[in-house]
Structure formats: C-alpha cells, structure tokens
Write a protein that holds these residues in place. Structure first.
Motif, short mmCIF file in Angstrom:
data_model
loop_
_atom_site.label_atom_id
_atom_site.label_comp_id
_atom_site.label_asym_id
_atom_site.label_seq_id
_atom_site.Cartn_x
_atom_site.Cartn_y
_atom_site.Cartn_z
N ALA A 394 0.47 -1.19 0.03
CA ALA A 394 -0.68 -0.17 -0.45
C ALA A 394 0.74 0.86 -0.10
O ALA A 394 0.25 2.30 0.10
N ALA A 395 1.88 0.88 0.27
CA ALA A 395 2.60 2.02 0.66
C ALA A 395 3.12 2.74 -0.90
O ALA A 395 3.97 3.33 -1.16
N TRP A 396 3.39 1.44 -1.86
CA TRP A 396 4.03 2.02 -3.23
C TRP A 396 3.17 3.21 -3.96
O TRP A 396 2.52 3.66 -3.33
N ASP A 397 4.05 3.96 -4.72
CA ASP A 397 3.69 4.99 -5.15
C ASP A 397 2.99 5.01 -6.80
O ASP A 397 2.04 5.77 -6.81
N ASP A 412 12.86 4.59 -9.27
CA ASP A 412 13.00 6.33 -8.70
C ASP A 412 12.99 5.55 -7.19
O ASP A 412 11.84 4.55 -7.16
N CYS A 413 14.13 5.50 -6.63
CA CYS A 413 14.82 4.55 -5.82
C CYS A 413 13.99 5.58 -4.34
O CYS A 413 13.62 4.83 -3.35
N GLY A 414 13.10 6.50 -3.98
CA GLY A 414 13.21 7.19 -3.57
C GLY A 414 10.94 6.99 -3.84
O GLY A 414 10.62 6.94 -2.76
N ASP A 415 10.09 5.28 -4.31
CA ASP A 415 9.44 4.70 -4.27
C ASP A 415 9.99 3.39 -3.82
O ASP A 415 10.41 2.83 -3.71
N PRO A 416 8.97 3.07 -2.33
CA PRO A 416 8.93 1.79 -1.70
C PRO A 416 9.06 0.84 -2.78
O PRO A 416 9.72 -0.97 -2.24
N GLU A 420 12.73 -0.80 -2.04
CA GLU A 420 12.17 -2.32 -0.76
C GLU A 420 11.77 -3.28 -0.70
O GLU A 420 12.27 -4.37 -0.80
N ALA A 421 11.37 -3.05 -2.28
CA ALA A 421 10.53 -4.25 -2.78
C ALA A 421 11.25 -5.50 -4.09
O ALA A 421 11.12 -6.69 -3.98
#
Length: 630
Positions: A394-397, A412-416, A420-421
């Motif tokens: 749910a935290a994904w952009d 975009d490494c600012g997007d989880p 992270e995934a």
C-alpha cells in the motif's frame, strides 16, 4: 583668553564618531556574512550533488514530455542561473550603493529564498518549468548577495583586516558547496530529492536571518555612535561654560556651548554617512561605451576567464553523474544477465516467488557479476500489480508497474516499490555510490577553500600572474585528459583540478585592473563578468547536447570538450604573456610584476567572479578569487 572655536556639525561628528573597523562587533558582522555566503553557495550547487537522484525523480514518476531529455533540463538549471548575470554585473553594485549594503543584502536574500522555495516546489511537483523559474529568480539574487557582502566587509574592516575578512568569506563560501556535496545526497537518499531542496531553502532562510541581523547590528551601532557623540559634545559645552566664568564678559563662550548642544541634538537619528563621503560618485559609474577602448590584453583575459572557468564550474555541475559513470556506479557489460530476467532482483517482493527466492546475475562462464563499484543488473521487464490488501504494498507510489523494457531511468529509489520490494540491491548500491561521488567531487572546492587565500598572498610577493594563469590552463588539460582516457581513481586528477583552480582564481581577478585605465576598472569588471557568465550560460547546454549525441554518456566526449576549453585557455595565456611583454613604457610586463600599480578591487560573486571596485587602503584583489562564480 580667546574663546574656543565652535566646531561645525561635520567637524564634531567626524571627531567623535568611532570608525566601525575599531568596534569589536565587526567580528560578529564577519560571522554573519560567512553564514550568508555558506547559504548562497550551498543552494547554488544542490542540483550538481543530486544528478542521479534528480534523474530518478523527474524521469520515473511523471511520464510527460517534459521529463524526457533529462540532461538538457538538468544543465539548464545552471544556464538559466547565469543568464541574468550576463547583465546584472553592470547594475548590482550601483543598486547596493544607492539603497545601502544591509538593505540590499536583505532584498537579495529574499530573492534567493524565494527562488530556492520555487525549486523545492518544482521538485515536489516534478515540474521542470517551476524549477527553472526558481533558478532564474535565484540567479537574480545570488550574484548580488555576494556584491552586497563585499560592500559590508569594506564598511566594517580596513587596513590589513580587509584581506583577512575576504580570505575568511572566500573559504567559508566554498565550504558551503562542500557541505552541500555531503548533506544533499544523504538527505535525498534518506528522505527524498525534494527534501534535499527543502533543506537548501531552510539554509537560505538562516542566511536571510543573518542578513537581517547584520542590519540590526549596523542600526544599533549607529545609535550608540550618536549617543556617544551627544555625550561628548555635552561635556565640551560644560567645559566651555566653566571656562566662561574665567573669561572677560565680551567672550560669548556660553553661546558656543549651547550651539554645540543644539548641533548634537540635530545629529540624533540623522543619516550621517554623507558627512564622510568625499569621493566623487562619478568615478564609480559604469560607462558601457568605454568598453570600445579596451585593448587586446583585456579581451584575451576575458577569453581566458570564460574558457578556464568553463573547465571548472560546468564540470562541477555534472561531476556527480560523471563520477558515477566512470568509477562508482558503472554499467556492467551485456554479458552479465539475471537468472530470471523478468523478475525482481532483491527485496520483500521476492517472497512471492514460490519456486526460487533468489535471482543472481552471472556471466557466460557462470561466475557471479557485476563486480565492485558496478550497478547491479536490473530486470529486463516487469509486470507487477499492487495488492491493495497488503500493508507493505500500500506504500507503493503506483498501482501498476509494467515495463516491456526496463531502463535505469525508470527506477525511482524514492518509491518503496523499487527501494524495498523489487530492486533493493540496486537502490542500496546507488545510495552508497552517490554519497561517495559527492565526497569525491568536493575535493577541488575543498582545496580551493584552503589554498586560494594563501596563493593570493604569494602572488603579491612573487608576481607572474600571466605565467600562472597559463600554467593553470595547462594543468587542466592534463586533468581532463586523464579523466577522459583513464579509469583509475579520480582523486589525483581532482586534486590537480583544485590546485589549478586555486592558482587561476588567485591571479585572474587582480589582473583585470592592470589591463585598463584606472577610471575604467569598474566597467572592466562588469564586462569580464558578463563574458564569464555568457560562457556559464552556454557551456551547460553544449554539454547536454554532447551527452545526448554520445548515447547518454559523459565519457569520453564531454571530457574532451573540457580539454578543448583548457587548450584555448592555454593559447590565450600564451598570447597574454606575449602582448604583455610587447607593451611599452612602465606598462611593459605589468601582469607579471611583483608589485603592479595599486588597484584596490574586489567583489566576490557566487559564480566565481569579481564585481566592482572596492576603495580601500589595501590591495585585496588577490584574495578575491572565487571560492560562484557564488
């Protein structure tokens, strides 16, 4: 006994007024000016430290036409800053003289803060037009902040302390750039790219507060001086009345004492600066028509300034991206492939693959890849949809991540999802590499912050300005040739760049007054700054075009462009020495003399330049070497 002479208001104020250079608060002013300079340089160089992060932000999250052609827009962030400064050098000093240094400093500080806020908003909105507008506004204030700072120092320091004051702010200004190279990549990797720009706005706000504080200190000292003058004049009047009792009745000393009191009252709250302004204002006016009388020596110096600074400042703009490509985030050969090319490589999403939770990259011979300081291999394609029931997802952009051909610019490494995934290894390595590149690219400015003042003093003693400028250009040829053709550590070439930069900056600006008539020095500084900023506006666009024609790579073509600039600077330096030696009379060899004619000049700027003429009792021009620009 003759009655005491009743001094005029001008005489009394001049006698009792304590010069600012004798006040201990001048060191407080110097500290505040250093904060202003750090803030100006810090935000000026933020894009240079965030090349890779800015590319991730602008190209991956907003697939609109304005996000394509990243390199052009990135370099325009620097070009558009310099565009207004092809004209402003002719008028910035006049504005400071008319409005006052402290008020001008606050006004220009507001422009830099507004510009940086616009840049931060553009980062959040992922809008190039907003970011470019912000950089343009920042350019309107950035150069003139440095002009106003120079004027403030000239008002608060005199004698040998002027040299010390300018040396301090030159060094601290460059340290602002060094601080940016360390802090901005860390902020972008830890929080977001827009957060790194917001940090710059906060630092600009601190700088603006320091500018306001400078104005407060000046106002307080002015009031103290007025009270001191009134007190002293009251004492004089009382002494005069005491003397009256011992004098014949015909001497009206009481009238003289009362006159002093009334004169003192008139001084309170009055702007007294004009009582000490004996200079002819017309001498400081810039006459653009006089540029036609400048000889070949000045124009050779201007050409040298444009191309040599073109090897230094535009290089710093792209240094992060270039160092990542060359040393710290190299792209592996096509022989290195993933075991599952259409799957994620590392992160929490790997757990969804029931058959195999690993996805190693190997060469054709079966050995693991990539090697050290290389970018991890990305998936060739992806087709992933977010699971709304999953808390982590749910935290994904975005909801859908579909790429038939996945490119580094898509990540975009600012997007989880990415950090992270799916490609956690790629983002972790990129974060490490950008921080390393930021530290390494700080080497030239760190060396300049330390050496420029020292070299400035040395040049005054040994001379050789034209020779040193030529030597610096030759050093830059070697530096950029090494960066273009070699693949080893960039530390030694960057040390060479820092030394060449320090040498050149220490001699170029003191040489300007030696190429024109004394009454045209201000015009000469305005003209050479305009030429320099013209180069700083054009060169980034040229670099972007070369980068695109070279398949999206800096090496080696962009470095060869810098080599070409250094070669032109070397030839300009050789002709500069030749023309200087061919001059007649006392001007022959003036540029290389140990003690040239007095030329009290020096306005530091955020673009690596000098503006205007400071009328002081010491030749401080050799210290005014760009830490912009400033």
């Amino acid at each position: 006994m003759e009655a005491p002479h009743s001094p005029s208001r001008r005489e009394m104020l001049a006698y009792h007024a304590r010069p600012r250079s004798s006040l201990r608060t001048r060191w407080v002013v110097l500290f505040l000016v250093c904060i202003v300079m750090i803030g100006t340089y810090y935000s000026l160089d933020i894009p240079a430290a965030l090349h890779h992060q800015l590319q991730d932000t602008m190209e991956s999250g907003a697939p609109t036409p304005s996000t394509k052609n990243f390199e052009f827009y990135f370099n325009m962030l620097f070009s558009i800053y310099s565009i207004p400064n092809t004209v402003l050098p002719f008028f910035g000093g006049a504005c400071v003289d008319r409005v006052g240094s402290s008020r001008s400093l606050v006004s220009f500080g507001l422009l830099t803060l507004a510009g940086q806020l616009l840049v931060a908003v553009g980062g959040v909105a992922r809008s190039w037009p907003i970011m470019l507008a912000g950089r343009f506004v920042y350019g309107l204030g950035g150069e003139n902040v440095c002009v106003a700072c120079s004027t403030v120092l000239n008002e608060w320091f005199d004698g040998g302390e002027v040299a010390l004051a300018f040396a301090v702010i030159i060094s601290t200004g460059r340290l602002g750039s060094v601080l940016n190279n360390v802090v901005s990549p860390a902020a972008a990797n830890t929080i977001s790219t827009s957060a790194a720009f917001a940090v710059g706005a906060m630092i600009n706000f601190i700088a603006l507060s320091a500018s306001i504080a400078i104005g407060y200190v000046e106002k307080r000292e002015r009031k103290r001086s007025s009270r001191r003058a009134i007190s002293d004049m009251l004492n004089v009047s009382l002494l005069a009345e005491a003397d009256m009792e011992e004098e014949p009745e015909g001497n009206n000393v009481s009238g003289a004492g009362n006159s002093l009191i009334s004169e003192g009252i008139k001084i309170v709250g009055e702007d007294t600066t004009h009582y000490f302004d004996d200079d002819d204002d017309d001498d400081d006016q810039i006459h653009l028509s006089s540029m036609c009388s400048f000889g070949p020596l000045f124009w050779l110096l201007s050409l040298s300034c444009m191309v040599v600074y073109g090897c230094v400042l535009p290089f710093n703009n792209i240094a992060s991206g270039l160092l990542l490509e060359r040393n710290y985030f190299k792209q592996e050969s096509r022989d290195c492939t993933l075991k599952y090319p259409d799957r994620c490589t590392a992160g929490t999403f790997m757990q969804t693959y029931s058959d195999d939770n690993t996805n190693p990259a190997t060469n054709s011979d079966g050995s693991l890849c990539p090697g050290r300081n290389c970018a991890p291999i990305l998936s060739t394609s992806l087709n992933i949809t977010r699971n709304e029931t999953s808390t982590e997802e749910a935290a994904w952009d975005r909801e859908i991540y579909i790429y038939s051909i996945l490119k580094p610019a898509d990540v975009d490494c600012g997007d989880p999802f990415w950090s992270e995934a799916c490609v956690a290894d790629y983002c972790a390595e990129q974060s490490k590499a950008t921080i390393t590149a930021g530290r390494i690219m700080s080497i030239p400015y760190s060396i300049s912050a330390i050496l420029s003042p020292v070299i400035g003093f040395g040049v005054d003693k040994i001379g050789g300005r034209a020779v040193i400028s030529t030597l610096a250009s030759i050093m830059l040829i070697a530096v950029h040739t090494a960066l273009a053709l070699r693949t080893d550590s960039p530390v030694l070439p960057l040390v060479g760049q820092g030394c060449a930069y320090s040498l050149y900056a220490a001699v170029i600006w003191p040489s300007v007054p030696l190429t024109v008539r004394p009454n045209l020095v201000g015009t000469a500084f305005g003209a050479i700054m305009a030429v320099q900023n013209l180069g700083l506006a054009v060169f980034p666009v040229v670099i972007a075009a070369i980068h695109d024609r070279n398949g999206g790579r800096y090496l080696p073509s962009v470095e060869f462009f810098f080599v070409a600039c250094a070669v032109i600077g070397s030839f300009a330096g050789l002709f500069l020495n030749l023309v200087d030696c061919c001059r007649s009379g006392e001007e022959k060899g003036m540029l290389n003399r140990r003690k040239p004619r007095a030329a009290n000049t020096g306005m530091i700027t955020s673009g690596g330049s000098v503006d205007g003429a400071l009328h002081v009792d010491l030749d401080i021009s050799s210290l005014v070497s760009h830490s912009t620009t400033l």
